[in-house]
Structure formats: C-alpha cells, structure tokens
Design a protein around this motif. Structure first.
Motif, mmCIF file in Angstrom:
data_model
loop_
_atom_site.group_PDB
_atom_site.id
_atom_site.type_symbol
_atom_site.label_atom_id
_atom_site.label_comp_id
_atom_site.label_asym_id
_atom_site.label_seq_id
_atom_site.Cartn_x
_atom_site.Cartn_y
_atom_site.Cartn_z
ATOM 1 N N ILE A 60 89.798 -5.580 15.974
ATOM 2 C CA ILE A 60 89.590 -6.289 14.715
ATOM 3 C C ILE A 60 89.658 -7.789 14.925
ATOM 4 N N GLN A 95 82.615 -0.725 9.131
ATOM 5 C CA GLN A 95 83.713 0.226 9.353
ATOM 6 C C GLN A 95 85.020 -0.205 8.685
ATOM 7 N N THR A 96 84.891 -0.883 7.541
ATOM 8 C CA THR A 96 86.064 -1.218 6.738
ATOM 9 C C THR A 96 85.784 -0.798 5.297
ATOM 10 N N ALA A 157 95.295 0.319 3.934
ATOM 11 C CA ALA A 157 94.291 -0.510 4.604
ATOM 12 C C ALA A 157 94.928 -1.585 5.477
ATOM 13 N N ASP A 161 94.898 -2.338 9.530
ATOM 14 C CA ASP A 161 94.549 -3.628 10.150
ATOM 15 C C ASP A 161 95.327 -3.854 11.438
ATOM 16 N N LEU A 175 90.926 3.505 6.954
ATOM 17 C CA LEU A 175 90.130 2.350 7.368
ATOM 18 C C LEU A 175 90.805 1.039 6.975
ATOM 19 N N PRO A 176 90.542 -0.014 7.741
ATOM 20 C CA PRO A 176 91.122 -1.332 7.421
ATOM 21 C C PRO A 176 90.351 -2.045 6.326
ATOM 22 N N LEU A 177 90.926 -3.151 5.858
ATOM 23 C CA LEU A 177 90.275 -4.061 4.915
ATOM 24 C C LEU A 177 90.755 -5.459 5.269
#
Length: 209
Positions: A60, A95-96, A157, A161, A175-177
């Motif tokens: 990331i 992919q977020t 999220a 990360d 999934l991340p944000l």
C-alpha cells in the motif's frame, strides 16, 4: 525503564507527587505554555515514529507513493464513508473500498465496533449501533436507515491498511480504504526528496524548513 523516561509520564508522576504532598507549587504562565507545547511535540513525535514503524503495508505504501506523484490522482470527499458522519477524503485506488463494486460486494458486519455510538434501548438499557453494520440490524436498533447508505466499516478497513485485515469464513479478506488530505504539494515534494518513502522525522524536518 525507557517508558518511565518519557516526558509525559515524568510530568504525570511529578504531578501525582505534588498533589500527594499537597504542594502549592505554581508554574508561571510562560513556562506553562512552553511545557504544554513541549509535551504536545513529544507526544506527536512519538506517535509519528510509532505510526512509521507500524503503518501501511509495503504494498500500500508503494502504491500511495506512486499515486501522489500522479497529477490525475482522484481524491473524493466521501461524506458517508465514516460511520461518525465526518467527511473523509479518500484516494481512488484499485482493490480498496473506494471502488463501488467492491464496496457493494462486501458483506456488512460490525465486529470491531471502535466507532459504535451508544443509544438508549426501549427498556431503558444501553445499546450500541453503527451505520456500517447490516442495515436491518441498524434499523432494529432504531437507527436512521438513511445514515447506512454508503457507510463503510472504517474499523476493518483501517486495520486492513496496516496488514491486519480480517479473514472471513468465505475466504474473503477485508479490503483497505486510504484516506488523505487535499493538499498534495507537501507529499509530492517529499516524494522528490525521498523517492523510496520518508520517516516521521523527515516530515517534521520538512515542515520546519
């Protein structure tokens, strides 16, 4: 032992001692302001170094570094992303959860609950709810369903990360944000100075220069 040398802890211990002996110690306003600034800086730097050590996953981090250099980087102000209602600026990144399709595909669940808010149940008891939990659950708890529209589970999220996304029974990983500020001039200049990434100390030195 190192923790006891932390300025915040030392001042706390000193304050407890002064109170226990009923001291009438008074600190002049000028010194008080200086100590307040010193403590804030000490806490901020320690927090920054801690975040640097336990921050974004390397994947990331690389993606964010590359994206900040892109003049066409998409940053959207998402007023519904946070269950608290606070508008966040979110990076449009593959992919977020910034991708609508991936957000819609995610099964709503609130199992960390860091941002839940308390409410009074019908029987007078205390309950907790979150707009990012399943909508029918939120409605059952007398929550306004309109607040659920677009609400994202920031708790899961943000854990994703830093590489701690939860693994679900169906094999899906949370999934991340990625959130960011609107002023990218600083990060872009730092990217030129430190192409492979920068530390909290580098950022502080840059801000002071």
């Amino acid at each position: 032992m190192t923790n006891f040398l932390d300025p915040a802890i030392l001042f706390f211990i000193f304050g407890v001692f002064a109170g226990s002996v009923k001291s009438n110690l008074e600190i002049p306003p000028q010194i008080s302001r200086f100590l307040s600034l010193y403590l804030l800086m000490a806490l901020g730097l320690k927090g920054g170094f801690a975040l640097h050590k336990s921050g974004f996953t390397s994947e990331i981090r690389r993606s964010v570094l590359n994206l900040t250099a892109d003049e066409n980087l998409k940053i959207a102000t998402d007023a519904t992303a946070s269950p608290t209602g606070f508008p966040f600026k979110v990076i449009g990144m593959p992919q977020t959860l910034s991708e609508e399709e991936l957000y819609a595909r995610r099964t709503r669940i609130c199992d960390l609950g860091y941002l839940r808010t308390p409410f009074k149940r019908g029987n007078g008891g205390l309950g907790y709810r979150c707009p990012a939990e399943p909508i029918n659950t939120y409605e059952f708890k007398k929550g306004d369903p309109r607040q659920s529209l677009g609400a994202k589970c920031l708790c899961n999220a943000l854990m994703a990360d830093i590489g701690l996304g939860q693994l679900r029974p169906d094999g899906r990983i949370e999934l991340p944000l990625i959130t960011i500020g609107s002023d990218l001039d600083g990060p872009r200049r730092l990217k030129e100075m430190y192409p492979s990434g920068w530390s909290a100390k580098n950022a502080v030195d840059f801000l002071r220069s």
